[in-house]
Design an enzyme around this catalytic site. Structure first.
Site, PDB file in Angstrom:
ATOM      1  N   GLU A  68       1.796  -4.737  11.408  1.00 13.50           N
ATOM      2  CA  GLU A  68       1.175  -3.424  11.273  1.00 13.50           C
ATOM      3  C   GLU A  68       1.855  -2.422  12.204  1.00 13.50           C
ATOM      4  O   GLU A  68       2.042  -2.690  13.392  1.00 13.50           O
ATOM      5  CB  GLU A  68      -0.316  -3.497  11.632  1.00 13.50           C
ATOM      6  CG  GLU A  68      -1.132  -4.433  10.747  1.00 13.50           C
ATOM      7  CD  GLU A  68      -1.609  -3.747   9.474  1.00 13.50           C
ATOM      8  OE1 GLU A  68      -1.268  -2.560   9.271  1.00 13.50           O
ATOM      9  OE2 GLU A  68      -2.327  -4.398   8.692  1.00 13.50           O
ATOM     10  N   HIS A  90       0.847  -1.184   0.000  1.00 11.41           N
ATOM     11  CA  HIS A  90       0.000   0.000   0.000  1.00 11.41           C
ATOM     12  C   HIS A  90       0.888   1.241   0.000  1.00 11.41           C
ATOM     13  O   HIS A  90       1.616   1.485   0.964  1.00 11.41           O
ATOM     14  CB  HIS A  90      -0.921   0.000   1.213  1.00 11.41           C
ATOM     15  CG  HIS A  90      -1.894  -1.135   1.219  1.00 11.41           C
ATOM     16  ND1 HIS A  90      -2.317  -1.760   2.383  1.00 11.41           N
ATOM     17  CD2 HIS A  90      -2.525  -1.782   0.196  1.00 11.41           C
ATOM     18  CE1 HIS A  90      -3.168  -2.725   2.072  1.00 11.41           C
ATOM     19  NE2 HIS A  90      -3.310  -2.753   0.748  1.00 11.41           N
ATOM     20  N   HIS A 120       3.211  -3.467   6.990  1.00  6.40           N
ATOM     21  CA  HIS A 120       2.135  -2.534   6.638  1.00  6.40           C
ATOM     22  C   HIS A 120       2.060  -1.411   7.659  1.00  6.40           C
ATOM     23  O   HIS A 120       2.724  -1.440   8.690  1.00  6.40           O
ATOM     24  CB  HIS A 120       0.785  -3.257   6.583  1.00  6.40           C
ATOM     25  CG  HIS A 120       0.567  -4.035   5.321  1.00  6.40           C
ATOM     26  ND1 HIS A 120      -0.178  -3.557   4.269  1.00  6.40           N
ATOM     27  CD2 HIS A 120       1.012  -5.257   4.941  1.00  6.40           C
ATOM     28  CE1 HIS A 120      -0.189  -4.457   3.294  1.00  6.40           C
ATOM     29  NE2 HIS A 120       0.528  -5.502   3.676  1.00  6.40           N
ATOM     30  N   GLU A 122       1.396   3.775   2.978  1.00  9.09           N
ATOM     31  CA  GLU A 122       1.928   3.275   4.253  1.00  9.09           C
ATOM     32  C   GLU A 122       3.448   3.423   4.274  1.00  9.09           C
ATOM     33  O   GLU A 122       4.195   2.452   4.319  1.00  9.09           O
ATOM     34  CB  GLU A 122       1.469   1.834   4.464  1.00  9.09           C
ATOM     35  CG  GLU A 122      -0.042   1.748   4.630  1.00  9.09           C
ATOM     36  CD  GLU A 122      -0.588   0.316   4.587  1.00  9.09           C
ATOM     37  OE1 GLU A 122       0.221  -0.630   4.527  1.00  9.09           O
ATOM     38  OE2 GLU A 122      -1.819   0.163   4.611  1.00  9.09           O
TER      39      GLU A 122
END
Length: 1101
Positions: A983, A801, A898, A804
């Site tokens: 994350e 992504h 991420h 990010e």
């Protein structure tokens, strides 16, 4: 006993219904009242389950139908019905079926002049009307007309009854048929006038709840389109707006202000965004695709009726409860292991990406030949260890001004000294060094000025003349290119020669050369100065911003002011990607914007007031959504003036900007003064739903999409500066390619195997890098070559992504640590082969996307069936994993880095069949299910090691909506049980050593290094761990033992010999480790020793 209680209650209820004796009925009612007045709601629910509601309603019916209703019985009966009805969800339906609804309404009409009796009737009607069906029936039978007789005209008599009547009316108006009836009878104007009377006369705010009740009636009516039209026609926006002007900060007015804001937001006319099209300003023609026509301008009726909107309160809960209906509970799907998604012979192409498996040691000898001086290459970079634990760190105060001193060179220590502690390093070091100086000449945003520190005496004059020329340099062939203005070339060359700034693994010349090879959709010609010049983490920590109470309310009121006072709005477009002509206004009262550079994202800027701008970010290429990431240049500012920026087309329903997060700012002047740093900035920040909507036509007939506003104010550090603002610390594709080349040159190729290959070409024509890192074999003997080629693999990916960017900073820390001289890194290289794809979506990063590729697809939803010509990076990343698995070399760990926009800390998502079934309360097959629980080991290790990591946020559930993500597909198809998504919050931490602090890039890089340490300890804890690795790990800790020796000697004497023997019997190779661990576990440790505790204990667990 329970049966006896049940039978006793049933006797009471039966007697209540059958008895005609007044004394008996009153006694039973009093007894029931006493029973329900104490204890919990369980008693009420028990009464309901035994038919209590029906018994009370029947008694009401019998008593009311007598020639002279006895109110001595009716009043306590109404009180009981009001209490029980709040817990009985079917009370309205029961009242309707037993005809108690009509009876109560008749009693209310008969008692219009008897306030006490009427009040009790209203209490009962309020609970009866809680059902939409019964509410509609009451409306048909004239209940609203009755209530309007009670609440009008304005009077201070019978205020308790008036309050109850407004509450009943608000409940009735939840029925759309009742709301339409109220609009047709002109109740909107009446309610507004009545509320205005109460507001005018209630100067002491004694009757706030009556005013709130009237507002709730208006709120219910305005949920329908005709209600909103009637409200606007009656000047409702202006009336309620004027009410809020002098009472926003009055806490006693909270119920009124809350209701007013809900109505104002609900009635604000919905409108499309001020854009020519919702689609991205950039388009990329993908082979085989047909470009879609831009949607037509919508009419007012195209917008979907919102119905009841939620109120975005200042005290919104940060973490929403996860929904269980998305969990995959189909055992066949959970256990399904699909075959290859491509012909097996295709996997042979990935042999070329695993050069290490056929590497000949002789090649190294011939390659290095006569060059014997590798030991000294880039030694400063070679020893760099990413860490947030620098010796000097300090927090900013609430005004975000400097409270710390400039950072000294990082002390080089092993990563073992950086593991999680009870308190943050910043806290401990600042406590140790209370006399440290602060920057001189500080400014509100925490940036100082000292032009003489760089040896350029006329820097201030120089900047005022040439700041615009250097703030966004062009990527021409070279700095001395004759086609460029000679003055600009001289300016940049002078800066690079007279203003050197050592930034690890960064080179402005190399960055510019790499930028010329980067291919973008619109062919960017400029380089953003922060990317060209480089970034050093600030020498201080920044606390999360404490949110000021009422910020969101003030912004909503300002939005309403724009609507009702449009003459005060400038509404001048000063920047737009959609306009073919230059729009930048060079007037001194207007900021200048620019975003046409790599990773830049700003589509349009509109000046609405002198110091306020509405900004719109660009949708992802070939998409009409995913507006979140922003990165743009702004100039022409004045100092000491707060400028407000409103990004009005954000998409996510909530954001960490509501919970302490700030945007990032980079000042060109500060960088040229020697402080080349992205810092967190901004105040009065909030994130809320606005009045903009995407029409149903633009959404293909689906419900119109809502938009959200991120608003923040910035006070710039210098006048006529050039600053860059971004959602998070930017990290471009060119920065990655520059970083990799410098890394490769910094290592000693006799010791470190570092190979950069191209996984594939992206759709945009950019190479997607694949990096292999391991240790060179000790020699070319067969045993050493065998060990070299049979090391297990670890596979790490990031940046699927584009928005990010924090994932890239974590990856940067991982890469730098793995090639460093840290002994832990050396052990990792000697025992593993790392396959790293640091950027899975280069095109999205380059073109400023937030989530998608150039096809407008989320690449982390394409792992199930990727296509080589449509999703090349995912197709070949998956192919490489299948290839490793096919030759028996599947990775020990697969992890995809991420960023997370709605949670704090760093955490991991993994995959577990059992945990998924348990969470869904599904026991099908669960007891007999065998599952290796080692998937939890790495997160547990990181929880002990990494200051930013928290186990409590980790999840191992398999969701249906995540079936096509890297984590789930690699777990299911490749068979990697330790397949993770890691994350990292955009914001910071709310627990652990970094609690209350926002992430800097140093903490992010540190997390990347800690992840590597976690991999080593994971191997040490595994059954298959070799004796040689255990011995090497013991030697590593023995090297640190001297610093602990004087503590150990004292402590070991106090330990029972038997216990020392038992705990020291793990293996001969780690006996010294166990001694250290045992000693530490029995002692009160100093700060220095605390650094080693978690790591050492994990080694021996």
């Amino acid at each position: 006993m329970a049966e006896q209680e049940g039978s006793g209650l049933q006797v009471l209820l039966s007697t209540l219904q059958s008895s005609s004796d007044k004394a008996s009925i009153l006694t039973i009612l009093q007894l029931l009242g006493n029973l329900l007045s104490v204890g919990t709601d369980r008693r009420i629910h028990y009464l309901i389950s035994k038919g209590g509601s029906e018994a009370l309603l029947q008694t009401l019916l019998d008593t009311a139908r007598t020639p002279s209703p006895d109110y001595e019985i009716l009043l306590p009966l109404f009180r009981l019905l009001a209490k029980v009805g709040l817990r009985d969800k079917k009370i309205g339906q029961k009242a309707l079926e037993l005809e108690a609804l009509d009876v109560t309404l008749i009693l209310a009409r008969k008692n219009l002049s008897h306030s006490h009796n009427l009040l009790h009737c209203l209490w009962a009607l309020r609970v009866f009307a809680s059902s939409v069906k019964t509410g509609a029936m009451l409306g048909i039978n004239g209940a609203m007309e009755l209530l309007f007789k009670v609440i009008t005209p304005y009077t201070r008599k019978r205020t308790q009854t008036i309050r109850a009547a407004t509450e009943v009316l608000a409940v009735l108006l939840k029925s759309r048929s009742n709301s339409r009836r109220a609009v047709n009878r002109g109740y909107v104007t009446s309610l507004l006038r009545l509320h205005q009377n109460w507001h005018t006369h209630d100067t002491t705010n004694t009757y706030v709840l009556i005013r709130r009740g009237l507002l709730l009636c208006l709120k219910c009516i305005t949920t329908i389109w005709s209600g909103r039209e009637a409200f606007l026609a009656a000047q409702g926006m202006e009336t309620l707006f004027s009410i809020t002007q002098n009472c926003l900060d009055n806490e006693s007015m909270e119920p009124v202000i809350s209701a007013v804001l809900q109505i104002l937001r609900q009635c604000y006319p919905k409108s499309p965004l001020p854009l020519v099209t919702a689609c991205s300003a950039y388009a990329f023609l993908v082979p085989g695709s047909i470009p879609s026509a831009p949607p037509c301008d919508p009419a007012e009726e195209d917008f979907e009726d919102d119905g009841d909107e939620e109120m975005d309160k200042d005290s919104d809960l940060e973490d929403a409860k996860e929904q269980d209906d998305d969990l995959e509970i189909d055992m066949e799907k959970l256990n399904f292991r699909p075959g290859l998604d491509r012909p097996e012979e295709e996997l042979k192409q990935y042999e070329a990406l695993c050069h290490e498996l056929s590497y000949g040691f002789e090649e190294l000898e011939s390659k290095l030949g006569n060059d014997l001086n590798f030991e000294g290459i880039q030694s400063a970079n070679h020893h760099h260890i990413p860490t947030a634990a620098s010796p000097k760190q300090h927090c900013l105060n609430k005004d975000q001004s400097f409270q710390g001193k400039e950072r000294e060179d990082t002390i080089q220590t092993s990563l073992l000294s950086m593991v999680k502690m009870e308190r943050s390093t910043a806290y401990l070091t600042s406590k140790k060094r209370p006399g440290m100086n602060t920057y001189h000449n500080t400014h509100p945003n925490g940036l100082g000025i000292d032009a003489l520190e760089n040896g350029i005496s006329d820097m201030q004059d120089f900047l005022e003349e040439d700041i615009e020329a250097i703030s966004c340099p062009k990527m021409n062939a070279s700095f001395s290119n004759p086609t460029r203005p000679r003055e600009t070339v001289e300016v940049i060359d002078k800066l690079l020669h007279t203003h050197p700034k050592h930034i690890p693994f960064h080179d402005p010349y190399l960055y510019t050369a790499k930028a010329r090879r980067t291919r973008s959709v619109v062919d960017f010609k400029m380089i953003a100065f922060p990317d060209f010049w480089g970034h050093c983490p600030p020498p201080f920590s920044q606390s999360m911003l404490e949110r000021k109470r009422g910020v969101q309310r003030i912004k909503i009121i300002e939005d309403v002011r724009r609507l009702i006072q449009p003459s005060d709005v400038i509404n001048r477009v000063v920047f737009s990607l959609d306009e073919p002509w230059p729009l930048e206004d060079t007037a001194s009262n207007c900021l200048r914007f620019f975003s046409k550079f790599e990773s830049g994202n700003l589509r349009k800027a509109i000046q609405v007031h002198e110091f306020e701008y509405d900004l719109l970010v660009n949708a992802d290429v070939n998409s009409a959504q995913h507006q979140q990431w922003f990165y743009f240049k702004v100039s022409g500012m004045r100092t000491a003036i707060p400028y407000r920026f409103n990004i009005i087309n954000c998409e996510k329903p909530n954001s960490q900007f509501n919970y302490g997060m700030q945007p990032t700012l980079y000042s060109v002047k500060e960088a040229l003064f020697g402080r080349s740093t992205w810092i967190r900035t901004g105040h009065d920040i909030c994130y809320y739903k606005n009045h903009y909507r995407q029409s149903a036509a633009a959404m293909g007939g689906a419900s119109g999409k809502c938009y959200y506003t991120l608003t923040f104010a910035v006070t710039f550090p210098h006048s006529e500066d050039v600053c860059y603002l971004a959602y998070h610390y930017p990290y471009t594709y060119t920065a990655l390619m520059t970083h990799l080349e410098i890394l490769e040159k910094s290592i000693n190729p006799r010791k470190i195997y570092f190979r950069q290959a191209t996984l594939c070409q992206t759709l945009g024509g950019n190479p997607c890098p694949l990096v292999t890192i391991t240790a060179m074999p000790e020699s070319n003997c067969a045993d050493h070559l065998e060990q070299f080629r049979h090391r297990p693999y670890q596979v790490i990916t990031a940046r699927a992504h584009p928005g990010e960017s924090n994932a890239s900073w974590v990856m940067k820390g991982t890469l730098e640590f793995l090639v460093s001289s840290d002994p832990v890194a050396r052990l990792l290289r000697e025992n593993f082969i790392f396959k790293i794809i640091p950027m899975l979506n280069p095109d999205g990063v380059i073109n400023g996307n937030h989530r998608c590729s150039l096809r407008g697809e989320d690449l982390n939803r394409q792992w199930l069936a990727p296509k080589a010509h449509l999703q090349p990076t995912i197709y070949h990343a998956k192919g490489l994993l299948h290839y490793l698995n096919s030759i028996g070399r599947g990775p020990v760990v697969f992890c995809d880095f991420h960023g997370h926009s709605q949670k704090k800390n760093v955490f991991i998502y993994g995959c577990s069949v059992k945990e998924t079934l348990w969470q869904a309360n599904c026991t099908v097959g669960a007891p007999a299910l065998l599952e290796d629980i080692s998937y939890r080991t790495l997160p547990k290790i990181l929880d002990k090691l990494a200051p930013a990591f928290t186990m409590s946020s980790c999840s191992f559930l398999v969701e249906k909506s995540r079936a096509s993500t890297a984590r789930v597909v690699v777990w299911r198809e490749v068979g990697v049980s330790r397949s993770y998504t890691m994350e990292t919050s955009y914001c910071g931490c709310n627990r652990g050593p970094y609690k209350g602090l926002q992430f800097r890039t140093s903490e992010l890089e540190e997390m990347g290094a800690m992840f590597c340490l976690g991999l080593l300890i994971l191997e040490l804890k595994s059954v298959s761990c070799s004796h040689q690795l255990l011995t090497q790990a013991a030697a590593l800790l023995n090297a640190e033992e001297d610093t602990l020796d004087h503590h150990l000697q004292r402590v070991l004497k106090k330990l029972p010999h038997k216990e020392v023997s038992a705990k020291g019997s793990i293996s001969e190779g780690i006996s010294s480790i166990s001694k250290i661990a045992i000693a530490i576990s029995y002692m009160s440790c100093s700060y220095e020793l605390c650094c080693f505790i978690p790591c050492i204990l994990i080694f021996i667990i």
